[in-house]
Design a protein around this motif. Structure first.
Motif, PDB file in Angstrom:
ATOM      1  N   UNK A1326       0.800  -1.210   0.000  1.00  0.00           N
ATOM      2  CA  UNK A1326       0.000   0.000   0.000  1.00  0.00           C
ATOM      3  C   UNK A1326       0.845   1.278   0.000  1.00  0.00           C
ATOM      4  N   UNK A1327       1.811   1.373   0.922  1.00  0.00           N
ATOM      5  CA  UNK A1327       2.639   2.589   0.961  1.00  0.00           C
ATOM      6  C   UNK A1327       3.481   2.756  -0.300  1.00  0.00           C
ATOM      7  N   UNK A1328       4.191   1.696  -0.764  1.00  0.00           N
ATOM      8  CA  UNK A1328       4.932   1.855  -2.034  1.00  0.00           C
ATOM      9  C   UNK A1328       4.042   2.217  -3.194  1.00  0.00           C
ATOM     10  N   UNK A1329       2.794   1.678  -3.180  1.00  0.00           N
ATOM     11  CA  UNK A1329       1.881   2.007  -4.272  1.00  0.00           C
ATOM     12  C   UNK A1329       1.531   3.481  -4.251  1.00  0.00           C
ATOM     13  N   UNK A1330       1.322   4.015  -3.042  1.00  0.00           N
ATOM     14  CA  UNK A1330       1.039   5.439  -2.933  1.00  0.00           C
ATOM     15  C   UNK A1330       2.240   6.265  -3.378  1.00  0.00           C
ATOM     16  N   UNK A1357      -9.665  -8.629  -2.606  1.00  0.00           N
ATOM     17  CA  UNK A1357      -9.312  -9.298  -1.361  1.00  0.00           C
ATOM     18  C   UNK A1357     -10.354  -9.023  -0.279  1.00  0.00           C
ATOM     19  N   UNK A1358     -10.872  -7.800  -0.243  1.00  0.00           N
ATOM     20  CA  UNK A1358     -11.881  -7.451   0.750  1.00  0.00           C
ATOM     21  C   UNK A1358     -13.164  -8.226   0.493  1.00  0.00           C
ATOM     22  N   UNK A1359     -13.556  -8.361  -0.745  1.00  0.00           N
ATOM     23  CA  UNK A1359     -14.793  -9.085  -1.060  1.00  0.00           C
ATOM     24  C   UNK A1359     -14.687 -10.539  -0.652  1.00  0.00           C
ATOM     25  N   UNK A1365      -9.598  -9.244   6.094  1.00  0.00           N
ATOM     26  CA  UNK A1365      -8.811  -8.281   5.314  1.00  0.00           C
ATOM     27  C   UNK A1365      -9.241  -6.832   5.550  1.00  0.00           C
ATOM     28  N   UNK A1366     -10.338  -6.619   6.325  1.00  0.00           N
ATOM     29  CA  UNK A1366     -10.920  -5.293   6.378  1.00  0.00           C
ATOM     30  C   UNK A1366      -9.953  -4.256   6.933  1.00  0.00           C
ATOM     31  N   UNK A1367      -9.148  -4.634   7.904  1.00  0.00           N
ATOM     32  CA  UNK A1367      -8.197  -3.663   8.465  1.00  0.00           C
ATOM     33  C   UNK A1367      -7.177  -3.217   7.421  1.00  0.00           C
ATOM     34  N   UNK A1368      -6.698  -4.174   6.632  1.00  0.00           N
ATOM     35  CA  UNK A1368      -5.751  -3.821   5.574  1.00  0.00           C
ATOM     36  C   UNK A1368      -6.401  -2.925   4.534  1.00  0.00           C
ATOM     37  N   UNK A1369      -7.697  -3.175   4.256  1.00  0.00           N
ATOM     38  CA  UNK A1369      -8.398  -2.335   3.279  1.00  0.00           C
ATOM     39  C   UNK A1369      -8.541  -0.908   3.791  1.00  0.00           C
TER      40      UNK A1369
END
Length: 1723
Positions: A1326-1330, A1357-1359, A1365-1369
């Motif tokens: 997530x951070x590298x993607x940002x 992944x959330x679905x 996975x909700x915390x990561x989302x």
């Protein structure tokens, strides 16, 4: 003007029978000699004097102008008119270098006509010399078994009567000697002083040649006494060549020729005396001269009457022996008088000068005769007379030393022994040593230099000397008495006769005194010559130490003799013993001392330098180290400068050698030291790669001080100039031809040396000197050769060698020019070369180089010249045709005559073809000349009419076709260089796409049959030519396609025919030959031809099967099997990567073209694929990237055809999984390393391909769960996470990241996906993607797509994994909140595809997150903020759909400038706008579906009480009182009016779709999306109406009234939609008549409804316990798709994960009836 057809002259005859240019076959040699036998027998007598009959005959066959010219020539040359006419023909045919027009200009211009006449006269004199050379060649080698044509020569001489031939030779010599010099009155006005001088020189040369021929002939057949008398009288008349009647005193050139003539006469006369027979039988021999007393007396009288002159000395000495040994002669004083005269003339010194002359320098037959004759004379003298009676002993011994330097004389010396003859004189020299130092050392030097065996024998003998000679007068000796004539003495004490050696004469040693003068004593003792040599050099060293002025001349002379002796020993590679080693060591001390004193003797230094030049070859490190310490040699003080600095002289010191050159050698004209130093430099070039410091100084010295100036120096010996120039060029040549592969690095000092050489020859004075040598010209070389009797070597041969070197060096310099300067920048020598022939002060270099093709003495010279022309054609930006300054016909004829000649060396023909090939690309003018497609009727060269007719259109192409045709008769021609060059030229024509020439060749009868002949023969080893043939075919097919000629098409059909094996044979040969060569441990450079043909074959196959040609299944299968087996063998060896790369690509090509036809068995194919990937995975890191890419692509294509077999074969599946996992592991580590090292972003194709291959395999075997365990065991998922994270951080390998994201999307609903969740995938991505979104500079669009994939990945992944996975989302939306908000606001500004993709993925993620709106309370504010962004998107989509023709898509609409610009409402929608409308409806549907999660469902409204609605927050407002603002975007209020207007849009779209709906998948999908969006909109409006009413402070009746009003407005839209549906059902869904609609090409299925959940949830906002979802009435009936692979969106990403996808049936009337009922209840 018509010429004779059979043109053959003496120059051509010599070329043929000597084999110089072309080794004639036995039949051709016999034919040539048989045809010319009378001509050779008559020799010079062949040329007749003018006659009236001849002139009358000539006049009958020629016109008046030609007759007058030929008669003038006849008069000039004193030659028969018919012969003059023939000679004129020969001249015009082979020597005249202009056109007929040029000839007419010369003849019509009175000023130029004498030049032409003199040139023809010189040609005639040259012809006479060539004729004599032909005769000498035959008589020299007829009994030489080493000569290739000696048998033919012997047959010719056997045909001649020996006596008649001898008489012919004597007659020729008499006629030449008595020839009258030309005069103006008799020969014409052309006679001048220069002409007379040339005649004198020519006449002397002819006498010289004839005398040598007689001497050689006499050696085999002898001369009679009468012959001897005849010749003696003839020679007496002109004083052995020094006295020519009616001629002024001779110049230097004539004197030198006369001197050689006198030497030759002496050898002839001495040889006729037959000393060897007397030596063999001294008592019983009866000399032929003694039998004819009358003739003998005449000879004796003539000899006795000769004046005392040194040229008669050998004759006096030889005749003295004849008279003395005559048993029939009463002894008288005549022999004593002759002997005294000879000694008075210092005959031995004269004979020494004679044998050391350049005339005898070469190892020719005549030279051997001269040495053997003198050797026999000296041997006979030594046997006949006492040694004291031989006069000056030192002269005799010095002559013997020269004789023994000849290898054959040395052999005779060892055969004869030491008792008599020359052996006795050698013993005399040993007795006189070391008092007479020079004779013995010089004799030993001669024996050492003759052969290695002779060297060993003489050195062994000299190590055990038994007499030590010194001057008599010793005070330490006691007189013992007299023994006959010798006084005997004895030493009375020990004595050391030499200062610096260990020779000790013990007391009592006896000595024998000789009277002298001077008186000497010879002590009996044992010692070695090395003791004396060491003492000599030590004494020289001591004297030098005291100053150069204190060195005695005698010491210098002895030192020079010693050093030369040492040099000769070292040259024989004799192993040094301890005594020799200590002597050699003194040489270094000598140079060191000479370096410290001024004006040292140059002769000593030169000898030392010669020794160093020999030693450096064996002891490079030791010699170079010692010489560096002396400072004697030129050197540089800093070896870290660049090549320009060295050329400018920075850090350069000329050393002692440089000062000696300037002060001594340039003044005296003797350059012994410089010559030795240049030889030293030449020897160290090849050994200087490890330590080039000496070469640095030497090369700088040569290019600054020597090579630019040497042509201007004065020389005592003219040969020194050639030697210096040749050695300089040899040094350049060795540097320029060094192994370039080892010099590639800039840090290599030898690379700097090479750059110095190249740059100086391009831009400095050295380059101009080089051009002057190149521009010497063939005419000068021919005149130089004609000045010497032997054409084997000599000054002319050395000069030819120098010109050859200059041509090669110049060629190499231009080849390496790019290493020192830009090729487009003209250098100094290029500007000179570019000059046209019209420049009067220019070198006219191109023309001169072209004229070297006329050279006949060395076949290498014209070949190198043509190769240089090829370099000019490639490199020069000017027209060579203009530089030639000749007519095109002349240029073509000059080269093509050599090309078509049957007697030219093949190398020259190859060079000419290569030159024409080079012209094709860069010299169109010359190409047209050589090819001569546009042939004119006028031919401007002087030829016969038949020859003009035989040169038709086509030029060199006719010769090439003849070469191709010859291969049909002799298959060996296919392997010849001429065939290769012809194919190269044809290939160049096709590469350059010379359409006219290609068409001409293609239409030529039999061309394609001849060209493709090798393809229909058993595959041959000439791989390179066959590769070019395949290239030609590929180009022909590519350019013409199906329009190729019928003949060629038929040949190709034959080649690929199933009933023939040509294709299979070649396929197997090409592929397996590569394997065979690699097995031999050869490198790619050694098997380049095999690799070339494989490349060509691959290209040929590619193009062939894009045409109409095909192969049978058997041919395909066989080819495929050969490729697989060979490729596996290469992979097992891993010995040559180039071969692996090519075969891997060929493997891929065959599989891609023929697909599953390649597989004879699919199960076997799966096994092959498994083995392939296994072999590759085990050595993956060693493979070239091209091979990696090809193998991975091959595997992917194979999986397309073998999917069913892979699923069935679990063993192969596991092997495939492991192999691919190993490959991905290596690639991910490589990608990780590159990203971690911060390297520049590069596309890693193989890394991307490996991940894609795994993705492809997993799709095939998804239902087989066995792959999960294998994949988890490799831990590939962790490696992919880490490498992808680093790539995102460094913004590198975007394609690799893309492939990994797609793989992760596939793995979402698999156990591996669960593993990724457990590894906290978000912490990696997530951070590298940002950061990637924010900082990406390059490939920004691609990184935006990656960002969209990241959003999709998070949503999927959330679905699937929900609460896990909700915390990561939520972490994702926290990190990317700003980007998500900005993305959703972009719809207001444009509707580009990239914008829609980002918004769509963001909305999908929000749709999933909205499920947790009432549960995940900690992030509720963030969700609310994003919901506001969603409202912005919804609002923007509604606005955009109100005017779809005004949408801002990426399509640029261009209008006609003259047409009236239409309003947007009048324009039709573009294709891009139609697609954008569909996307906007999808986005609206997702927005509404997400908002439905924030509002009560219809079920809830119907079942619950209205009081509970106050717990819900309204999303829609009744009026737009305010606009919410956000720090990123401005959020408009979502009003009822806005949504109602949106309902109108839906109704309009439904109505439009109902009327024009087609059966295309695109229209069906769009219709579904519109209807579903309308359902959501109506449901959402109803729900929000209830919530709004619950929140207003109205009375119950007012709330009811509000609900009724809102319901009424909604109901109107429902009625409208219902009406459309009713109309559709009545019309049966057909299109409206008369209104055809152009179907729109379906985009990638987007299907928003299928990506959404099954409806809004029945949810209470206050408690999480009420989070229960159930289907609502707003959702139509559901059905399940059978596909498991997901549905692709128009964004190009994979569809939803999971085992099944949801899709919705088309809407029907049930929904509208129900909605009507609900809305009426609201009232």
């Amino acid at each position: 003007m018509e010429l004779k057809e059979d043109i053959e002259h003496n120059k051509k005859l010599w070329t043929l029978i000597s084999g110089t240019n072309f080794p004639l076959s036995s039949e051709r040699m016999s034919f040539t000699l048989e045809k010319s036998k009378n001509h050779l027998f008559n020799g010079i007598n062949h040329y007749k004097s003018p006659s009236a009959q001849s002139e009358a005959e000539l006049k009958k066959h020629t016109d008046q102008s030609i007759f007058d010219l030929v008669v003038t020539l006849s008069k000039m040359m004193n030659l028969d008119a018919i012969q003059a006419w023939n000679l004129f023909h020969y001249y015009l045919s082979d020597e005249f270098r202009g056109s007929e027009e040029d000839l007419l200009k010369f003849m019509s211009n009175e000023k130029k006509k004498p030049q032409l006449l003199i040139d023809i006269w010189l040609f005639y004199r040259s012809e006479r010399v060539f004729l004599l050379q032909c005769i000498k060649l035959i008589v020299s080698h007829w009994n030489d078994e080493d000569h290739p044509h000696h048998q033919h020569y012997a047959v010719l001489l056997d045909y001649f009567d020996k006596d008649d031939f001898k008489k012919s030779l004597i007659s020729q010599l008499i006629n030449v000697t008595n020839e009258i010099p030309p005069s103006k009155g008799q020969h014409g006005d052309f006679v001048s002083g220069n002409v007379t001088k040339r005649w004198v020189y020519s006449n002397l040369r002819e006498q010289l040649e004839l005398t040598q021929i007689l001497a050689i002939y006499m050696k085999c057949y002898g001369l009679t006494c009468h012959d001897f008398l005849t010749l003696l009288k003839l020679f007496q008349n002109h004083s052995f060549g020094y006295d020519i009647a009616n001629i002024a005193p001779l110049d230097d050139m004539h004197l030198e020729t006369a001197r050689m003539l006198s030497y030759t006469i002496n050898i002839l006369l001495l040889g006729a005396m037959n000393f060897d027979t007397i030596l063999k039988n001294p008592e019983g021999y009866n000399h032929i001269f003694w039998e004819d007393e009358a003739t003998l007396r005449q000879i004796d009288e003539i000899i006795c009457q000769l004046r005392i002159s040194e040229q008669y000395g050998p004759l006096f000495l030889g005749w003295m022996l004849v008279v003395y040994l005559n048993p029939n002669e009463v002894q008288n004083m005549r022999y004593q008088k002759l002997g005294e005269q000879a000694l008075q003339l210092r005959v031995f010194s004269f004979m020494e000068r004679m044998l050391t002359h350049t005339l005898f320098k070469e190892k020719t037959v005549f030279s051997t005769i001269a040495f053997s004759t003198i050797y026999q004379l000296i041997s006979l003298l030594a046997n006949t007379f006492e040694k004291d009676n031989l006069g000056n002993t030192s002269d005799v011994l010095s002559l013997v030393a020269v004789l023994l330097s000849h290898s054959k004389m040395a052999d005779c010396f060892w055969e004869d022994g030491m008792e008599e003859g020359v052996g006795a004189l050698y013993c005399l020299a040993k007795e006189m040593f070391p008092l007479q130092f020079g004779p013995l050392v010089k004799m030993a030097q001669g024996l050492v230099s003759s052969s290695s065996s002779s060297c060993s024998r003489v050195l062994a003998d000299l190590k055990h000397l038994r007499l030590f000679a010194e001057p008599l007068g010793n005070s330490v000796a006691t007189y013992l008495g007299v023994d006959e004539d010798t006084a005997i003495w004895a030493l009375n004490q020990n004595r050391r006769p030499l200062k610096h050696c260990r020779i000790l004469l013990l007391a009592g040693t006896k000595g024998y005194a000789l009277k002298g003068p001077p008186p000497t004593i010879h002590w009996e003792c044992n010692y070695s010559i090395w003791n004396v040599l060491y003492d000599t050099l030590k004494e020289l060293l001591n004297q030098v130490s005291q100053g150069s002025t204190n060195v005695e001349p005698s010491t210098i002379d002895m030192g020079v003799v010693t050093l030369k002796f040492l040099k000769k020993i070292l040259e024989t590679e004799y192993v040094l013993d301890e005594d020799m080693d200590s002597t050699v060591e003194l040489v270094f001390y000598l140079v060191d001392k000479f370096s410290q004193v001024p004006n040292g003797p140059v002769s000593v230094l030169a000898c030392c330098m010669e020794i160093f030049a020999t030693l450096i070859l064996t002891y490079f490190d030791d010699v170079s180290m010692k010489l560096k310490k002396t400072g004697f040699l030129p050197h540089v003080k800093n070896v870290k400068l660049d090549h320009i600095s060295y050329i400018n002289g920075d850090s350069f010191d000329v050393g002692i050698l440089g000062f000696q050159l300037a002060r001594e050698e340039c003044v005296t004209g003797r350059f012994d030291l410089l010559k030795a130093y240049l030889q030293f430099l030449e020897n160290i070039v090849e050994n200087s790669e490890t330590d080039p410091t000496i070469l640095f100084g030497g090369l700088t010295f040569v290019i600054r001080e020597v090579f630019p100036c040497y042509l201007t120096w004065h020389y005592q010996n003219p040969l020194d100039s050639n030697f210096i120039g040749r050695k300089c060029l040899l040094i350049f040549h060795k540097i320029l031809t060094a192994d370039l592969a080892s010099l590639e690095t800039e840090k290599n000092l030898m690379n700097t040396v090479r750059k110095m050489c190249v740059y100086s020859l391009l831009n400095c004075d050295s380059g101009m000197t080089l051009l002057r040598i190149v521009a010497t010209g063939d005419q000068f070389i021919q005149s130089l050769m004609e000045q010497q009797t032997s054409w084997i070597g000599g000054q002319g041969g050395e000069f030819i060698n120098m010109v050859q070197l200059s041509l090669s060096v110049l060629n190499r310099v231009f080849m390496l020019k790019a290493a020192v300067q830009d090729k487009k920048q003209h250098s100094l020598i290029e500007l000179e070369i570019y000059g046209p022939p019209s420049w009067n002060n220019g070198l006219k270099l191109v023309l001169v180089v072209a004229y070297y093709i006329y050279h006949r003495f060395n076949p290498t010279l014209p070949t190198l010249a043509v190769k240089l022309l090829k370099r000019f054609a490639k490199e020069f930006p000017v027209s060579l045709l203009a530089c030639f300054g000749m007519e095109g016909d002349v240029v073509r004829d000059t080269f093509l005559r050599r090309l078509e000649s049957k007697t030219e060396v093949v190398d020259l023909k190859v060079a000419i073809l290569e030159f024409i090939t080079a012209c094709i690309e860069k010299q169109p003018g010359l190409t047209e000349v050589f090819v001569n497609i546009q042939h004119t009727s006028t031919f401007k060269r002087f030829r016969t009419e038949e020859e003009k007719k035989s040169g038709p259109q086509g030029g060199c192409l006719n010769f090439i076709c003849s070469v191709l045709k010859s291969a049909e008769k002799d298959e060996q021609c296919l392997k010849g260089p001429l065939y290769d060059s012809s194919i190269d030229l044809i290939h160049a024509l096709w590469i350059a796409q010379k359409e006219t020439i290609i068409t001409y060749l293609g239409n030529k009868e039999g061309f394609w049959n001849d060209l493709l002949l090798p393809l229909f023969l058993p595959p041959c080893s000439n791989s390179r030519s066959c590769a070019l043939i395949f290239n030609i075919l590929s180009l022909e097919l590519f350019m013409k396609g199906v329009q190729i000629s019928k003949n060629l098409e038929g040949l190709l059909q034959k080649f690929f025919g199933e009933d023939k094996t040509y294709f299979l044979d070649w396929s197997k040969f090409i592929i397996t030959s590569l394997d065979k060569e690699i097995i031999k441990n050869k490198k790619a450079s050694d098997v380049s031809n095999e690799i070339t043909i494989l490349t060509s074959w691959k290209n040929f196959i590619t193009i062939m099967f894009n045409q109409s040609f095909s192969l049978s299944k058997q041919q395909i299968e066989s080819t495929y099997e050969v490729i697989v087996s060979t490729f596996f063998a290469l992979l097992d060896q891993m010995s040559d990567m180039k071969a692996i790369v090519l075969l891997s690509e060929f493997y891929l090509l065959i599989l891609k073209v023929f697909k599953e036809k390649c597989f004879s068995s699919k199960s076997k194919a799966v096994e092959d694929l498994s083995n392939l990937l296994y072999r590759v995975s085990t050595a993956y890191e060693q493979l070239h990237p091209r091979a990696q890419d090809a193998v991975l692509a091959t595997a992917m294509i194979s999986l397309d055809f073998l999917s069913e077999e892979v699923v069935k074969d679990e063993a192969s599946l596991e092997a495939l999984m492991l192999a691919i996992s190993n490959v991905i592991s290596v690639e991910s580590l490589s990608v990780l390393k590159d990203a971690a090292d911060g390297k520049a972003s590069k596309a890693s194709h193989s890394a991307t391909a490996s991940v894609t291959l795994l993705h492809k395999l997993l799709k095939i075997v998804k239902d087989n769960k066995n792959w999960v365990g294998v994949l988890k065991s490799t831990k590939i998922d962790s490696q992919l996470l880490v490498s992808t994270s680093y790539c995102l951080q460094m913004q590198s390998n975007v394609k690799y990241v893309n492939s990994v994201f797609h793989l992760f999307c596939f793995l979402v609903d698999t156990p591996v996906g669960h593993s990724l969740v457990m590894q906290n995938i978000g912490s990696y991505l997530w951070l590298p993607l940002m950061a990637c979104k924010e900082n990406a500079q390059e490939n920004k669009n691609q990184w935006n797509q990656i960002y969209n994939l990241g959003i999709k990945l998070c949503a999927w992944f959330l679905r699937v994994h929900q609460n896990t996975f909700v915390n990561s989302a939520f972490d994702f939306i926290l990190f990317n909140h700003n980007h998500l908000m900005s993305s959703m606001g972009m719809l207001r500004f444009n509707q580009y595809e990239e914008t829609l993709d980002t918004i769509y993925e963001t909305l999908c993620l929000l749709n999933e997150l909205a499920k947790f709106y009432h549960i995940h309370l900690t992030e509720k504010q963030t969700l609310k903020s994003l919901i506001k962004g969603l409202i912005v998107t919804l609002h923007a989509s509604i606005i955009a759909l109100q005017d779809p023709k005004g949408l801002k898509t990426t399509e640029l609409v261009v209008y006609d400038s003259d047409a009236e610009v239409k309003h947007s409402s009048d324009r039709e929608l573009s294709m891009e706008q139609i697609k954008t409308v569909h996307r906007l409806f999808e986005i609206k549907s997702i927005c509404l579906h997400t908002l439905m999660r924030l509002t009560p469902s219809l079920e809830y409204l119907l079942t619950e009480t209205g009081d509970d609605l106050s717990n819900w927050e309204p999303v829609v407002v009744l009026t737009s009182d305010k606009t919410f603002s956000n720090n990123l975007i401005s959020v408009p209020s979502l009003t009822y009016g806005t949504l109602l207007s949106s309902a109108s849009i839906y109704c309009d779209e439904i109505s439009k779709q109902e009327k024009f709906l087609t059966k295309s998948s695109y229209d069906q999908t769009h219709y579904e999306v519109v209807c579903f969006g309308f359902e959501l909109l109506v449901t959402f409006l109803l729900s929000q109406a209830a919530v709004i009413a619950a929140h207003l402070n109205f009375a119950s009746g007012e709330r009811s009234h509000l609900r009724q009003e809102l319901a009424r407005e909604i109901l109107e839209h429902v009625y409208t939609a219902q009406k459309c549906v009713h109309e559709k059902s009545r019309s049966g869904g057909n299109l409206t008549p008369g209104k055809e609609r152009t179907p729109v090409g379906p985009p990638k299925p987007f299907a928003a409804r299928r990506l959404l959940s099954s409806g809004a949830e029945k949810t209470l906002p206050s408690t999480s316990s009420q989070d229960k979802s159930s289907s609502t009435f707003s959702t139509p009936k559901l059905r399940t798709h059978p596909e498991s692979s997901g549905i692709h969106s128009s964004a190009g990403v994979s569809g939803t994960p999971g085992s099944a996808d949801v899709c919705v049936d088309l809407p029907d009337l049930e929904f509208f009836s129900f909605m009507t009922h609900i809305l009426k209840s609201f009232r």
